[in-house]
Scaffold this motif. Structure first.
Motif, PDB file in Angstrom:
ATOM      1  N   VAL A   1     -31.580 -15.010  24.422  1.00 19.60           N
ATOM      2  CA  VAL A   1     -32.762 -14.421  23.794  1.00 19.60           C
ATOM      3  C   VAL A   1     -33.450 -13.505  24.803  1.00 19.60           C
ATOM      4  CG1 VAL A   1     -34.918 -14.871  22.568  1.00 19.60           C
ATOM      5  CG2 VAL A   1     -33.039 -16.522  22.414  1.00 19.60           C
ATOM      6  N   TRP A   2     -33.762 -12.305  24.362  1.00 18.97           N
ATOM      7  CA  TRP A   2     -34.534 -11.362  25.170  1.00 18.97           C
ATOM      8  C   TRP A   2     -35.916 -11.239  24.534  1.00 18.97           C
ATOM      9  CZ3 TRP A   2     -29.430 -10.960  24.105  1.00 18.97           C
ATOM     10  CH2 TRP A   2     -28.537 -10.712  25.151  1.00 18.97           C
ATOM     11  N   PHE A   3     -36.943 -11.702  25.246  1.00 18.68           N
ATOM     12  CA  PHE A   3     -38.323 -11.526  24.796  1.00 18.68           C
ATOM     13  C   PHE A   3     -38.857 -10.251  25.453  1.00 18.68           C
ATOM     14  CE2 PHE A   3     -37.712 -16.133  24.459  1.00 18.68           C
ATOM     15  CZ  PHE A   3     -38.206 -16.385  23.188  1.00 18.68           C
ATOM     16  N   ILE A   4     -39.321  -9.314  24.646  1.00 17.10           N
ATOM     17  CA  ILE A   4     -39.771  -8.019  25.159  1.00 17.10           C
ATOM     18  C   ILE A   4     -41.235  -7.812  24.783  1.00 17.10           C
ATOM     19  CG2 ILE A   4     -39.429  -5.527  25.095  1.00 17.10           C
ATOM     20  CD1 ILE A   4     -36.523  -6.055  24.300  1.00 17.10           C
ATOM     21  N   ARG A   5     -42.053  -7.551  25.795  1.00 18.07           N
ATOM     22  CA  ARG A   5     -43.444  -7.223  25.487  1.00 18.07           C
ATOM     23  C   ARG A   5     -43.517  -5.809  24.921  1.00 18.07           C
ATOM     24  NH1 ARG A   5     -48.809  -5.971  29.180  1.00 18.07           N
ATOM     25  NH2 ARG A   5     -50.256  -6.093  27.434  1.00 18.07           N
ATOM     26  N   HIS A   6     -44.426  -5.596  23.981  1.00 16.80           N
ATOM     27  CA  HIS A   6     -44.602  -4.258  23.418  1.00 16.80           C
ATOM     28  C   HIS A   6     -44.968  -3.251  24.512  1.00 16.80           C
ATOM     29  CE1 HIS A   6     -48.993  -4.357  23.854  1.00 16.80           C
ATOM     30  NE2 HIS A   6     -48.916  -5.628  23.485  1.00 16.80           N
ATOM     31  N   ALA A   7     -44.668  -1.993  24.249  1.00 15.61           N
ATOM     32  CA  ALA A   7     -45.029  -0.913  25.166  1.00 15.61           C
ATOM     33  C   ALA A   7     -46.543  -0.699  25.161  1.00 15.61           C
ATOM     34  CB  ALA A   7     -44.303   0.362  24.751  1.00 15.61           C
ATOM     35  N   GLN A   8     -47.009   0.222  26.014  1.00 16.82           N
ATOM     36  CA  GLN A   8     -48.459   0.414  26.170  1.00 16.82           C
ATOM     37  C   GLN A   8     -49.116   0.765  24.837  1.00 16.82           C
ATOM     38  OE1 GLN A   8     -50.340   4.020  27.723  1.00 16.82           O
ATOM     39  NE2 GLN A   8     -51.162   2.810  29.407  1.00 16.82           N
ATOM     40  N   SER A   9     -50.158   0.020  24.509  1.00 13.75           N
ATOM     41  CA  SER A   9     -50.930   0.286  23.293  1.00 13.75           C
ATOM     42  C   SER A   9     -52.228   1.003  23.651  1.00 13.75           C
ATOM     43  CB  SER A   9     -51.251  -1.025  22.575  1.00 13.75           C
ATOM     44  OG  SER A   9     -52.200  -1.775  23.333  1.00 13.75           O
ATOM     45  N   THR A  10     -52.896   1.507  22.626  1.00 14.21           N
ATOM     46  CA  THR A  10     -54.189   2.140  22.879  1.00 14.21           C
ATOM     47  C   THR A  10     -55.197   1.127  23.405  1.00 14.21           C
ATOM     48  OG1 THR A  10     -54.807   1.823  20.554  1.00 14.21           O
ATOM     49  CG2 THR A  10     -53.822   3.938  21.149  1.00 14.21           C
ATOM     50  N   GLY A  11     -55.063  -0.135  23.005  1.00 17.28           N
ATOM     51  CA  GLY A  11     -55.928  -1.181  23.543  1.00 17.28           C
ATOM     52  C   GLY A  11     -55.694  -1.385  25.027  1.00 17.28           C
TER      53      GLY A  11
ATOM     54  N   ASP B   1     -27.476  -9.229  17.883  1.00 17.41           N
ATOM     55  CA  ASP B   1     -27.085  -9.738  16.571  1.00 17.41           C
ATOM     56  C   ASP B   1     -28.279  -9.829  15.624  1.00 17.41           C
ATOM     57  OD1 ASP B   1     -24.424 -10.233  17.498  1.00 17.41           O
ATOM     58  OD2 ASP B   1     -25.135 -12.095  18.423  1.00 17.41           O
ATOM     59  N   LEU B   2     -29.481  -9.902  16.196  1.00 18.90           N
ATOM     60  CA  LEU B   2     -30.701 -10.012  15.401  1.00 18.90           C
ATOM     61  C   LEU B   2     -31.849  -9.396  16.184  1.00 18.90           C
ATOM     62  CD1 LEU B   2     -32.320 -11.202  12.961  1.00 18.90           C
ATOM     63  CD2 LEU B   2     -32.595 -13.293  14.325  1.00 18.90           C
ATOM     64  N   ILE B   3     -32.677  -8.607  15.488  1.00 18.89           N
ATOM     65  CA  ILE B   3     -33.872  -8.007  16.088  1.00 18.89           C
ATOM     66  C   ILE B   3     -35.092  -8.591  15.371  1.00 18.89           C
ATOM     67  CG2 ILE B   3     -35.161  -5.884  16.499  1.00 18.89           C
ATOM     68  CD1 ILE B   3     -32.422  -4.420  16.377  1.00 18.89           C
ATOM     69  N   VAL B   4     -36.030  -9.095  16.162  1.00 17.03           N
ATOM     70  CA  VAL B   4     -37.225  -9.738  15.627  1.00 17.03           C
ATOM     71  C   VAL B   4     -38.460  -8.995  16.130  1.00 17.03           C
ATOM     72  CG1 VAL B   4     -38.587 -11.863  15.568  1.00 17.03           C
ATOM     73  CG2 VAL B   4     -36.086 -11.991  15.537  1.00 17.03           C
ATOM     74  N   THR B   5     -39.420  -8.769  15.256  1.00 18.06           N
ATOM     75  CA  THR B   5     -40.726  -8.261  15.675  1.00 18.06           C
ATOM     76  C   THR B   5     -41.802  -9.201  15.157  1.00 18.06           C
ATOM     77  OG1 THR B   5     -41.060  -6.912  13.687  1.00 18.06           O
ATOM     78  CG2 THR B   5     -39.952  -5.855  15.564  1.00 18.06           C
ATOM     79  N   SER B   6     -42.998  -9.060  15.722  1.00 18.69           N
ATOM     80  CA  SER B   6     -44.163  -9.718  15.138  1.00 18.69           C
ATOM     81  C   SER B   6     -44.684  -8.840  14.003  1.00 18.69           C
ATOM     82  CB  SER B   6     -45.245  -9.942  16.197  1.00 18.69           C
ATOM     83  OG  SER B   6     -46.004  -8.759  16.410  1.00 18.69           O
ATOM     84  N   ARG B   7     -45.741  -9.288  13.340  1.00 15.36           N
ATOM     85  CA  ARG B   7     -46.320  -8.482  12.254  1.00 15.36           C
ATOM     86  C   ARG B   7     -47.284  -7.428  12.796  1.00 15.36           C
ATOM     87  NH1 ARG B   7     -51.502 -10.427  11.015  1.00 15.36           N
ATOM     88  NH2 ARG B   7     -51.984 -12.519  11.808  1.00 15.36           N
ATOM     89  N   TYR B   8     -47.548  -7.407  14.093  1.00 20.75           N
ATOM     90  CA  TYR B   8     -48.478  -6.440  14.663  1.00 20.75           C
ATOM     91  C   TYR B   8     -47.765  -5.105  14.877  1.00 20.75           C
ATOM     92  CZ  TYR B   8     -52.143  -9.919  15.634  1.00 20.75           C
ATOM     93  OH  TYR B   8     -53.125 -10.862  15.506  1.00 20.75           O
ATOM     94  N   ILE B   9     -48.471  -4.022  14.604  1.00 19.59           N
ATOM     95  CA  ILE B   9     -47.843  -2.712  14.566  1.00 19.59           C
ATOM     96  C   ILE B   9     -47.286  -2.299  15.930  1.00 19.59           C
ATOM     97  CG2 ILE B   9     -49.975  -1.404  15.002  1.00 19.59           C
ATOM     98  CD1 ILE B   9     -48.905   0.672  12.953  1.00 19.59           C
ATOM     99  N   ARG B  10     -47.886  -2.743  17.018  1.00 15.03           N
ATOM    100  CA  ARG B  10     -47.394  -2.303  18.326  1.00 15.03           C
ATOM    101  C   ARG B  10     -46.012  -2.847  18.652  1.00 15.03           C
ATOM    102  NH1 ARG B  10     -52.024  -5.316  18.768  1.00 15.03           N
ATOM    103  NH2 ARG B  10     -52.153  -7.108  20.187  1.00 15.03           N
ATOM    104  N   THR B  11     -45.635  -4.006  18.119  1.00 16.88           N
ATOM    105  CA  THR B  11     -44.252  -4.461  18.326  1.00 16.88           C
ATOM    106  C   THR B  11     -43.299  -3.682  17.436  1.00 16.88           C
ATOM    107  OG1 THR B  11     -44.387  -6.264  16.696  1.00 16.88           O
ATOM    108  CG2 THR B  11     -44.965  -6.791  18.981  1.00 16.88           C
ATOM    109  N   LYS B  12     -43.723  -3.360  16.229  1.00 14.90           N
ATOM    110  CA  LYS B  12     -42.858  -2.593  15.325  1.00 14.90           C
ATOM    111  C   LYS B  12     -42.605  -1.191  15.875  1.00 14.90           C
ATOM    112  CE  LYS B  12     -44.418  -5.100  11.213  1.00 14.90           C
ATOM    113  NZ  LYS B  12     -43.139  -5.745  10.897  1.00 14.90           N
ATOM    114  N   GLU B  13     -43.646  -0.567  16.431  1.00 16.54           N
ATOM    115  CA  GLU B  13     -43.467   0.765  17.023  1.00 16.54           C
ATOM    116  C   GLU B  13     -42.605   0.706  18.275  1.00 16.54           C
ATOM    117  OE1 GLU B  13     -47.426   3.146  15.448  1.00 16.54           O
ATOM    118  OE2 GLU B  13     -47.337   2.523  17.555  1.00 16.54           O
ATOM    119  N   THR B  14     -42.743  -0.357  19.067  1.00 23.68           N
ATOM    120  CA  THR B  14     -41.901  -0.508  20.258  1.00 23.68           C
ATOM    121  C   THR B  14     -40.438  -0.679  19.869  1.00 23.68           C
ATOM    122  OG1 THR B  14     -43.751  -1.554  21.432  1.00 23.68           O
ATOM    123  CG2 THR B  14     -41.552  -1.847  22.377  1.00 23.68           C
TER     124      THR B  14
END
Length: 214
Positions: free
Chosen positions: A5-15, A49-62
């Motif tokens: 499993v690779w856990f990846i933090r989202h890229a830089q957000s405006t926050g 084999d599988l890509i997972v995101t959270s429901r927050y937009i910054r993970t989806k954009e990353t």
């Protein structure tokens, strides 16, 4: 074959960049963050084999460039969104700096059952949510799982894997007080061999030094 499993933090957000936000879930990436996400996608050298995101937009954009590159790979949304310990109402028209006194009060109270306001969750609920995702990983038939998530989530994952302590949330929250100060860069990667729980160092080797942000 071992599950990885690779856990990846989202890229830089405006926050992260100190800009005004309006909701914890709707904070987008900066232009720099989009560049970080592109480099992350280009530098990843394993077929997922599988890509997972959270429901927050910054993970989806990353994950956007990543999912375009691996367009035939299944995508799922799991409850690995950021720990929202402050009420979402606190985010409306404020910066991270302006919310800092409220955040520091929350952590000083050190109450794992505290729900700070409408729409917030307690630390106990946060831990249970991440445990639920651990169970989803255990049950997943895929072997190479890439998960786009958040800084406080990665810190909790590190703590849970290091301490093996899941249920005593008061003690766990005390330990997390130190872990939450641990630097987790935007678009960094935490690789875990899931069966043995062998963890890599947080990896930002895909990112030029001048593009690393927190």
């Amino acid at each position: 074959m071992n599950k990885t499993v690779w856990f990846i933090r989202h890229a830089q957000s405006t926050g992260n960049a100190g800009e005004i936000t309006h909701s914890p879930s709707g904070i987008p990436l900066t232009d720099l963050g989009k560049r970080q996400a592109q480099l992350l996608s280009e530098g990843f050298d394993v077929q997922p084999d599988l890509i997972v995101t959270s429901r927050y937009i910054r993970t989806k954009e990353t994950a956007q460039d990543f999912m375009s590159r691996f367009s035939k790979v299944s995508h799922e949304e799991w409850p690995l969104h950021e720990f929202t310990y402050l009420s979402p109402d606190r985010y409306k028209g404020t910066t991270m700096g302006e919310r800092k006194p409220m955040a520091e009060k929350y952590w000083k109270d050190n109450d794992p059952e505290l729900v700070e306001g409408p729409g917030a969750e307690s630390f106990t609920e946060f831990v249970a949510r991440i445990e639920e995702c651990f169970s989803k990983i255990d049950a997943a038939p895929q072997n190479n799982i890439v998960i786009f998530t958040h800084g406080l989530v990665i810190r909790l994952i590190l703590l849970l894997q290091l301490t093996k302590q899941y249920r005593d949330c008061f003690s766990l929250m005390q330990k997390y007080q130190d872990m939450r100060k641990f630097p987790v860069a935007n678009a960094c990667i935490l690789k875990i061999t899931w069966d043995t729980k062998e963890m890599s160092c947080l990896d930002v080797s895909h990112m030029p030094q001048d593009l690393i942000t927190f």
